[in-house]
Write a protein that holds these residues in place. Structure first.
Motif, PDB file in Angstrom:
ATOM      1  N   VAL A   1       0.843  -1.196   0.000  1.00  0.00           N
ATOM      2  CA  VAL A   1       0.000   0.000   0.000  1.00  0.00           C
ATOM      3  C   VAL A   1       0.880   1.249   0.000  1.00  0.00           C
ATOM      4  CG1 VAL A   1      -1.731   1.291   1.308  1.00  0.00           C
ATOM      5  CG2 VAL A   1      -1.925  -1.176   1.108  1.00  0.00           C
ATOM      6  N   GLY A   2       1.980   1.220   0.758  1.00  0.00           N
ATOM      7  CA  GLY A   2       2.910   2.342   0.789  1.00  0.00           C
ATOM      8  C   GLY A   2       3.555   2.589  -0.567  1.00  0.00           C
ATOM      9  N   MET A   3       3.923   1.517  -1.267  1.00  0.00           N
ATOM     10  CA  MET A   3       4.514   1.652  -2.605  1.00  0.00           C
ATOM     11  C   MET A   3       3.516   2.250  -3.587  1.00  0.00           C
ATOM     12  SD  MET A   3       7.654   0.680  -2.674  1.00  0.00           S
ATOM     13  CE  MET A   3       8.307  -0.225  -4.026  1.00  0.00           C
ATOM     14  N   PHE A   4       2.279   1.804  -3.509  1.00  0.00           N
ATOM     15  CA  PHE A   4       1.241   2.346  -4.385  1.00  0.00           C
ATOM     16  C   PHE A   4       1.044   3.843  -4.131  1.00  0.00           C
ATOM     17  CE2 PHE A   4      -3.230   3.293  -5.352  1.00  0.00           C
ATOM     18  CZ  PHE A   4      -3.247   2.966  -6.700  1.00  0.00           C
ATOM     19  N   ALA A   5       1.013   4.224  -2.860  1.00  0.00           N
ATOM     20  CA  ALA A   5       0.854   5.643  -2.510  1.00  0.00           C
ATOM     21  C   ALA A   5       2.072   6.447  -2.958  1.00  0.00           C
ATOM     22  CB  ALA A   5       0.639   5.792  -1.008  1.00  0.00           C
ATOM     23  N   ALA A   6       3.274   5.884  -2.816  1.00  0.00           N
ATOM     24  CA  ALA A   6       4.491   6.576  -3.259  1.00  0.00           C
ATOM     25  C   ALA A   6       4.488   6.753  -4.776  1.00  0.00           C
ATOM     26  CB  ALA A   6       5.729   5.801  -2.817  1.00  0.00           C
ATOM     27  N   LEU A   7       4.039   5.740  -5.495  1.00  0.00           N
ATOM     28  CA  LEU A   7       3.929   5.846  -6.950  1.00  0.00           C
ATOM     29  C   LEU A   7       2.956   6.953  -7.335  1.00  0.00           C
ATOM     30  CD1 LEU A   7       4.558   4.744  -9.787  1.00  0.00           C
ATOM     31  CD2 LEU A   7       2.640   3.155  -9.468  1.00  0.00           C
TER      32      LEU A   7
ATOM     33  N   LYS B   1      13.805  18.610  -5.747  1.00  0.00           N
ATOM     34  CA  LYS B   1      13.955  17.631  -4.663  1.00  0.00           C
ATOM     35  C   LYS B   1      12.625  16.979  -4.293  1.00  0.00           C
ATOM     36  CE  LYS B   1      18.027  19.591  -2.508  1.00  0.00           C
ATOM     37  NZ  LYS B   1      18.593  20.163  -1.284  1.00  0.00           N
ATOM     38  N   ALA B   2      11.530  17.650  -4.587  1.00  0.00           N
ATOM     39  CA  ALA B   2      10.212  17.112  -4.257  1.00  0.00           C
ATOM     40  C   ALA B   2       9.924  15.834  -5.031  1.00  0.00           C
ATOM     41  CB  ALA B   2       9.122  18.139  -4.527  1.00  0.00           C
ATOM     42  N   PHE B   3      10.549  15.683  -6.192  1.00  0.00           N
ATOM     43  CA  PHE B   3      10.332  14.473  -6.984  1.00  0.00           C
ATOM     44  C   PHE B   3      10.857  13.238  -6.256  1.00  0.00           C
ATOM     45  CE2 PHE B   3      11.396  11.453 -10.421  1.00  0.00           C
ATOM     46  CZ  PHE B   3      10.118  11.290 -10.923  1.00  0.00           C
ATOM     47  N   PHE B   4      11.911  13.387  -5.463  1.00  0.00           N
ATOM     48  CA  PHE B   4      12.432  12.276  -4.660  1.00  0.00           C
ATOM     49  C   PHE B   4      11.780  12.224  -3.280  1.00  0.00           C
ATOM     50  CE2 PHE B   4      15.354  10.803  -1.356  1.00  0.00           C
ATOM     51  CZ  PHE B   4      15.454   9.472  -1.728  1.00  0.00           C
ATOM     52  N   TRP B   5      11.786  13.341  -2.583  1.00  0.00           N
ATOM     53  CA  TRP B   5      11.340  13.349  -1.190  1.00  0.00           C
ATOM     54  C   TRP B   5       9.836  13.157  -1.035  1.00  0.00           C
ATOM     55  CZ3 TRP B   5      14.531  12.162   2.342  1.00  0.00           C
ATOM     56  CH2 TRP B   5      15.870  12.488   2.205  1.00  0.00           C
ATOM     57  N   GLY B   6       9.055  13.640  -1.965  1.00  0.00           N
ATOM     58  CA  GLY B   6       7.599  13.468  -1.873  1.00  0.00           C
ATOM     59  C   GLY B   6       7.196  12.001  -1.814  1.00  0.00           C
ATOM     60  N   PRO B   7       7.607  11.186  -2.807  1.00  0.00           N
ATOM     61  CA  PRO B   7       7.268   9.763  -2.750  1.00  0.00           C
ATOM     62  C   PRO B   7       7.910   9.034  -1.558  1.00  0.00           C
ATOM     63  CG  PRO B   7       7.813  10.381  -4.984  1.00  0.00           C
ATOM     64  CD  PRO B   7       8.136  11.567  -4.113  1.00  0.00           C
ATOM     65  N   ALA B   8       9.139   9.405  -1.195  1.00  0.00           N
ATOM     66  CA  ALA B   8       9.811   8.732  -0.073  1.00  0.00           C
ATOM     67  C   ALA B   8       9.064   8.977   1.236  1.00  0.00           C
ATOM     68  CB  ALA B   8      11.262   9.201   0.038  1.00  0.00           C
ATOM     69  N   ILE B   9       8.714  10.221   1.483  1.00  0.00           N
ATOM     70  CA  ILE B   9       7.976  10.552   2.705  1.00  0.00           C
ATOM     71  C   ILE B   9       6.583   9.935   2.673  1.00  0.00           C
ATOM     72  CG2 ILE B   9       6.939  12.467   3.992  1.00  0.00           C
ATOM     73  CD1 ILE B   9       9.470  14.092   3.207  1.00  0.00           C
ATOM     74  N   THR B  10       5.954   9.929   1.501  1.00  0.00           N
ATOM     75  CA  THR B  10       4.638   9.308   1.362  1.00  0.00           C
ATOM     76  C   THR B  10       4.710   7.820   1.680  1.00  0.00           C
ATOM     77  OG1 THR B  10       3.994  10.916  -0.313  1.00  0.00           O
ATOM     78  CG2 THR B  10       2.723   8.873  -0.225  1.00  0.00           C
ATOM     79  N   PHE B  11       5.738   7.140   1.160  1.00  0.00           N
ATOM     80  CA  PHE B  11       5.894   5.710   1.431  1.00  0.00           C
ATOM     81  C   PHE B  11       6.038   5.446   2.923  1.00  0.00           C
ATOM     82  CE2 PHE B  11       8.726   2.151   2.380  1.00  0.00           C
ATOM     83  CZ  PHE B  11       7.942   1.111   1.906  1.00  0.00           C
ATOM     84  N   ILE B  12       6.898   6.191   3.582  1.00  0.00           N
ATOM     85  CA  ILE B  12       7.138   5.979   5.011  1.00  0.00           C
ATOM     86  C   ILE B  12       5.866   6.230   5.816  1.00  0.00           C
ATOM     87  CG2 ILE B  12       8.385   6.873   7.023  1.00  0.00           C
ATOM     88  CD1 ILE B  12      10.765   7.335   5.053  1.00  0.00           C
ATOM     89  N   ALA B  13       5.184   7.334   5.529  1.00  0.00           N
ATOM     90  CA  ALA B  13       3.977   7.684   6.286  1.00  0.00           C
ATOM     91  C   ALA B  13       2.857   6.677   6.061  1.00  0.00           C
ATOM     92  CB  ALA B  13       3.517   9.088   5.907  1.00  0.00           C
TER      93      ALA B  13
ATOM     94  N   ASN C   1       3.103   3.543   4.897  1.00  0.00           N
ATOM     95  CA  ASN C   1       3.516   2.236   5.405  1.00  0.00           C
ATOM     96  C   ASN C   1       3.313   2.173   6.923  1.00  0.00           C
ATOM     97  OD1 ASN C   1       4.614  -0.321   5.614  1.00  0.00           O
ATOM     98  ND2 ASN C   1       6.716   0.370   5.436  1.00  0.00           N
ATOM     99  N   TYR C   2       3.729   3.216   7.627  1.00  0.00           N
ATOM    100  CA  TYR C   2       3.589   3.279   9.085  1.00  0.00           C
ATOM    101  C   TYR C   2       2.111   3.257   9.486  1.00  0.00           C
ATOM    102  CZ  TYR C   2       4.582   4.908  13.846  1.00  0.00           C
ATOM    103  OH  TYR C   2       4.684   5.025  15.193  1.00  0.00           O
ATOM    104  N   ALA C   3       1.294   4.055   8.789  1.00  0.00           N
ATOM    105  CA  ALA C   3      -0.138   4.106   9.104  1.00  0.00           C
ATOM    106  C   ALA C   3      -0.812   2.770   8.819  1.00  0.00           C
ATOM    107  CB  ALA C   3      -0.795   5.227   8.307  1.00  0.00           C
ATOM    108  N   CYS C   4      -0.485   2.144   7.705  1.00  0.00           N
ATOM    109  CA  CYS C   4      -1.064   0.836   7.372  1.00  0.00           C
ATOM    110  C   CYS C   4      -0.630  -0.225   8.369  1.00  0.00           C
ATOM    111  CB  CYS C   4      -0.673   0.423   5.965  1.00  0.00           C
ATOM    112  SG  CYS C   4      -1.622   1.246   4.706  1.00  0.00           S
ATOM    113  N   ASP C   5       0.617  -0.177   8.788  1.00  0.00           N
ATOM    114  CA  ASP C   5       1.112  -1.136   9.771  1.00  0.00           C
ATOM    115  C   ASP C   5       0.324  -1.011  11.079  1.00  0.00           C
ATOM    116  OD1 ASP C   5       3.028  -3.238  10.234  1.00  0.00           O
ATOM    117  OD2 ASP C   5       3.987  -1.881  11.664  1.00  0.00           O
ATOM    118  N   ALA C   6       0.105   0.214  11.520  1.00  0.00           N
ATOM    119  CA  ALA C   6      -0.695   0.436  12.734  1.00  0.00           C
ATOM    120  C   ALA C   6      -2.125  -0.051  12.535  1.00  0.00           C
ATOM    121  CB  ALA C   6      -0.681   1.912  13.113  1.00  0.00           C
ATOM    122  N   LEU C   7      -2.686   0.243  11.392  1.00  0.00           N
ATOM    123  CA  LEU C   7      -4.046  -0.184  11.084  1.00  0.00           C
ATOM    124  C   LEU C   7      -4.159  -1.710  11.086  1.00  0.00           C
ATOM    125  CD1 LEU C   7      -6.699   1.299  10.059  1.00  0.00           C
ATOM    126  CD2 LEU C   7      -6.023   0.488   7.813  1.00  0.00           C
ATOM    127  N   ILE C   8      -3.193  -2.371  10.453  1.00  0.00           N
ATOM    128  CA  ILE C   8      -3.217  -3.835  10.352  1.00  0.00           C
ATOM    129  C   ILE C   8      -3.030  -4.498  11.712  1.00  0.00           C
ATOM    130  CG2 ILE C   8      -1.864  -5.809   9.501  1.00  0.00           C
ATOM    131  CD1 ILE C   8      -1.425  -4.157   6.921  1.00  0.00           C
TER     132      ILE C   8
END
Length: 146
Positions: free
Chosen positions: A14-20, A38-50, A52-59
């Motif tokens: 889910v994190g990868m899909f959101a980062a994409l 820099k937003a082209f790199f950091w935007g997807p990276a931060i999105t993936f981390i956030a 992934n963390y939220a989905c992990d808590a949800l799961i």
């Protein structure tokens, strides 16, 4: 361990899909000059981390709380979380289990393995603190898993 890997793979997917999606949104914004390069790199990276963390808590907290102690990975493996007395854990127990998963995951999961081998009921540290057990759903099998 397989159950934890399945749950983490779901959260990471889910994190990868959101980062994409974030990367695809950043492309036109970058071309129009609305965001720095820099937003082209950091935007997807931060999105993936956030995400992934939220989905992990949800799961690991919300899903088992609503589904009788079963995460998607536990459903596949035929496992369930119960209290030491055999009842359904409260939200607090799931939060403790989830937070202490970081401790259990230290040294590539070696801490969890040692805890499971050493404890009387084969529990990982998160289960010891939360006073829970991971049990087989099959009532004919009395095995418990940490």
């Amino acid at each position: 361990m397989v159950q934890a890997a399945l749950d983490q793979a779901l959260a990471a997917g889910v994190g990868m899909f959101a980062a994409l999606a974030a990367g695809l949104i950043a492309i036109p914004l970058l071309r129009w000059g609305w965001v720095p390069p820099k937003a082209f790199f950091w935007g997807p990276a931060i999105t993936f981390i956030a995400v992934n963390y939220a989905c992990d808590a949800l799961i690991h907290i919300w899903v088992p709380l609503r589904r009788g102690g079963v995460t998607p990975g536990m459903l596949v493996m035929g496992l369930r979380v119960e209290t030491l007395r055999g009842g359904r854990p409260k939200a607090r127990a799931y939060v403790f289990r989830w937070l202490l998963m970081t401790v259990d995951g230290l040294l590539l999961g070696l801490v969890a393995v040692v805890s499971i081998v050493v404890s009387r009921r084969r529990q990982r540290i998160g289960d010891l603190v939360a006073r829970t057990l991971v049990v087989c759903v099959d009532p004919a099998s009395p095995r418990t898993f940490g």
